[in-house]
Design a protein around this motif. Structure first.
Motif, short mmCIF file in Angstrom:
data_model
loop_
_atom_site.label_atom_id
_atom_site.label_comp_id
_atom_site.label_asym_id
_atom_site.label_seq_id
_atom_site.Cartn_x
_atom_site.Cartn_y
_atom_site.Cartn_z
N MET A 146 0.83 -1.19 0.00
CA MET A 146 0.00 0.00 0.00
C MET A 146 0.87 1.25 0.00
N PHE A 156 -6.56 2.40 -0.21
CA PHE A 156 -7.39 1.30 -0.68
C PHE A 156 -7.93 1.53 -2.10
N ASN A 182 -7.80 -3.31 -5.28
CA ASN A 182 -6.75 -2.63 -4.53
C ASN A 182 -5.59 -3.60 -4.30
N TRP A 224 -6.27 -9.38 -2.39
CA TRP A 224 -6.62 -7.97 -2.17
C TRP A 224 -7.55 -7.83 -0.97
N HIS A 225 -8.07 -6.61 -0.74
CA HIS A 225 -8.91 -6.33 0.43
C HIS A 225 -10.33 -5.97 0.00
N TRP A 228 -12.98 -3.39 1.97
CA TRP A 228 -13.06 -1.95 1.74
C TRP A 228 -14.19 -1.66 0.76
#
Length: 258
Positions: A146, A156, A182, A224-225, A228
């Motif tokens: 990040m 994000f 992201n 990834w995340h 979010w």
């Protein structure tokens, strides 16, 4: 008789943290709870990932599914047969001691889990795979970490595409063979475990989406995340909705393989 009126319980794997640099806590990001409650439609419960406080059998009996969250510490390389080096970063051995056997038990039972970032890496390690300590140091790889500065929105932000196997599990779920995600990770899969299917990759070849071959339950995991903006993101929402369906199936005695 199963109580079908309650929401399915999803255990959110917590991370050890220090509140105000002095007070130790087991924490879970608010966005994880929001995604579980508002998109998956489940009851979020933060799990203290430490074998002093919980055991795998208790967790399996209490929860209908598990969210294997991201976290700054990494899986210890001893868990995949390698020696610790400075490149491997920091560790949380207590979490390793809970999540790795939990993942193996869920795979065997068909109990659903969704792996995110560190959780994605835990799934690979639990099933016999290995990790790169720092993928940005590999030839031809991009920096997946990040941004060091900026707001949460900037950290994000969508930064690269992920391409799925045509006709595969993720492509069918997303209704697309390529999506934007992201990226906030330093480590990544080196060797996939024998039953790990890599179903999506970044443009530089980094594995980004996996599931467990021939598992009787939901085992989707992503690097990834998706927590979010899970309510509004067209990639995150179907992933958490599918996970929620799997948890409801488990709670009502059904089984839902992915």
């Amino acid at each position: 008789m199963t109580n079908t009126s309650r929401r399915p319980v999803v255990g959110i794997i917590g991370n050890m943290s220090m509140l105000n640099d002095t007070y130790p806590v087991h924490a879970g990001g608010t966005m994880n709870s929001e995604a579980v409650a508002q998109v998956a439609g489940c009851l979020p419960v933060i799990i203290p990932a430490d074998p002093r406080f919980v055991c795998v059998n208790e967790l399996l009996s209490m929860c209908d599914g598990f969210l294997l969250t991201g976290g700054r510490p990494n899986v210890h390389p001893n868990e995949y047969g390698e020696e610790e080096t400075p490149a491997h970063g920091s560790f949380e051995r207590a979490r390793d001691a809970v999540t790795l056997p939990l993942i193996r038990a869920c795979v065997e039972r068909g109990q659903p889990f969704l792996g995110i970032c560190r959780g994605f890496q835990e799934v690979n390690v639990a099933l016999g795979g290995t990790l790169h300590p720092e993928i940005r140091d590999l030839p031809g790889r991009m920096n997946h970490r990040m941004p060091p500065d900026g707001s949460l929105e900037e950290k994000f932000a969508l930064r690269h595409p992920v391409r799925f196997t045509p006709g595969g599990v993720f492509a069918r779920l997303m209704g697309a063979e390529e999506v934007m995600t992201n990226t906030l990770h330093g480590q990544g899969i080196n060797r996939a475990g024998p039953r790990i299917v890599i179903d999506g990759q970044a443009p530089d070849g980094t594995p980004e989406a996996i599931f467990v071959r021939d598992a009787p339950g939901f085992t989707l995991s992503v690097q990834w995340h998706p927590e979010w903006n899970a309510c509004g993101d067209p990639v995150s929402r179907p992933l958490f909705e599918a996970f929620g369906r799997a948890a409801r199936d488990w709670a009502t005695g059904l089984r839902h393989a992915a």
